[in-house]
Motif scaffolding. Structure first.
Motif, PDB file in Angstrom:
ATOM      1  N   GLU A  36       1.062 -10.393  -3.658  1.00 15.34           N
ATOM      2  CA  GLU A  36       1.172 -10.079  -2.230  1.00 15.34           C
ATOM      3  C   GLU A  36       2.361  -9.177  -1.945  1.00 15.34           C
ATOM      4  O   GLU A  36       2.285  -8.265  -1.121  1.00 15.34           O
ATOM      5  CB  GLU A  36       1.296 -11.363  -1.409  1.00 15.34           C
ATOM      6  N   ARG A  40       2.514  -5.507  -0.069  1.00 10.37           N
ATOM      7  CA  ARG A  40       3.408  -5.139   1.033  1.00 10.37           C
ATOM      8  C   ARG A  40       4.210  -3.884   0.690  1.00 10.37           C
ATOM      9  O   ARG A  40       4.472  -3.044   1.557  1.00 10.37           O
ATOM     10  CB  ARG A  40       4.336  -6.306   1.372  1.00 10.37           C
ATOM     11  N   GLU A  43       1.969  -1.076   1.283  1.00  8.56           N
ATOM     12  CA  GLU A  43       1.816  -0.833   2.725  1.00  8.56           C
ATOM     13  C   GLU A  43       2.983  -0.011   3.260  1.00  8.56           C
ATOM     14  O   GLU A  43       2.794   0.885   4.103  1.00  8.56           O
ATOM     15  CB  GLU A  43       1.715  -2.162   3.463  1.00  8.56           C
ATOM     16  N   GLU A 179       9.354 -10.158   1.834  1.00 13.62           N
ATOM     17  CA  GLU A 179       8.123 -10.609   2.471  1.00 13.62           C
ATOM     18  C   GLU A 179       8.135 -10.409   3.978  1.00 13.62           C
ATOM     19  O   GLU A 179       7.120 -10.656   4.643  1.00 13.62           O
ATOM     20  CB  GLU A 179       7.862 -12.075   2.137  1.00 13.62           C
ATOM     21  N   GLU A 183       2.325  -6.863   6.551  1.00 10.25           N
ATOM     22  CA  GLU A 183       1.216  -7.260   5.690  1.00 10.25           C
ATOM     23  C   GLU A 183       0.375  -6.042   5.332  1.00 10.25           C
ATOM     24  O   GLU A 183       0.286  -5.078   6.089  1.00 10.25           O
ATOM     25  CB  GLU A 183       0.337  -8.299   6.394  1.00 10.25           C
TER      26      GLU A 183
END
Length: 257
Positions: A36, A40, A43, A179, A183
């Motif tokens: 994940e 990110r 992104e 994090e 997203e």
């Protein structure tokens, strides 16, 4: 601008997690997916591409044949091209070998301005690869950055024990994000179809000019491994007039306040 995003494939965090008898993560215990935090990081690069159409995004990963599926997904999300480093001698690589290999792969890509990665993967949790790659390449590293701003320089915010601080670096540089970054977007139908036509280069260590013996690098080996002990019961505070003081003392000892 050309941005390279380091992609890590990991076992699905919602699947079963276990170790092999050799102490390594059992990667056959669950499905392999893009971590994940890597999504990110991608992104962040894609948002820069949205803002500046002249930006080129290259995704880079090392690992077995299965990594191809993750790279194709990254291409379907909007990356322009991919590089897959695969070599039998890289099986079970530690952070030292991984960083040396990734740095060599970055050198093989012309005109790299910025490298973006996650701050720590969900399988290893080492959190050192970006800094080690930066050391090999001789470029600045901004670690665990929030609110990344990309221009002629890169800047953002780092959390500290006492607050936050603003950091910046000139290009070329490598940045790891946390994090708290946005997203990742979902691939749309057009992206999935065009991903099949986007270039995906497959490189071996010999292609990169890297000695498979990795002279000068010691390879760490897991000697033993034990399962995590069962979770113990937490401390219970019974209010007999001093609960507030006990709670404050506990939070201070754990550096939570």
């Amino acid at each position: 601008m050309k941005i390279v995003v380091l992609i890590k494939q990991v076992p699905d965090t919602y699947g079963e997690r276990r170790l092999t008898p050799q102490g390594l993560v059992d990667r056959d215990a669950s499905d392999a997916i893009i971590d994940e935090i890597s999504e990110r990081a991608l992104e962040v690069a894609l948002q820069q591409k949205d803002a500046d159409k002249g930006t080129e995004v290259v995704v880079l990963s090392m690992g077995p044949d299965a990594v191809t599926a993750s790279l194709r997904k990254a291409l379907s999300m909007g990356a322009d091209s991919a590089v897959h480093v695969i070599d039998d001698s890289l099986s079970g690589s530690d952070t030292g070998l991984t960083a040396a290999t990734l740095a060599a792969a970055v050198r093989s890509i012309d005109g790299v301005d910025l490298i973006v990665a996650g701050d720590a993967s969900t399988d290893g949790r080492g959190g050192v690869i970006p800094a080690m790659v930066a050391e090999h390449l001789g470029i600045p590293c901004l670690a665990a950055v929030d609110g990344l701003q990309i221009g002629s320089t890169v800047s953002g915010t780092q959390a500290t024990e006492s607050g936050t601080r603003q950091v910046h670096a000139g290009l070329p540089a490598i940045v790891s994000i946390t994090e708290s970054s946005p997203e990742a977007r979902f691939p749309n139908f057009k992206g999935i179809m065009t991903a099949k036509r986007k270039p995906l280069s497959v490189l071996s260590l010999s292609d990169l000019g890297v000695d498979s013996g990795f002279p000068g690098l010691a390879r760490s080996v897991v000697v033993t491994a034990t399962e995590r002990p069962a979770r113990a019961a937490g401390r219970k505070v019974i209010d007999e007039g001093s609960a507030v003081d006990e709670l404050v003392e506990f939070l201070a000892a754990e550096r939570l306040i």
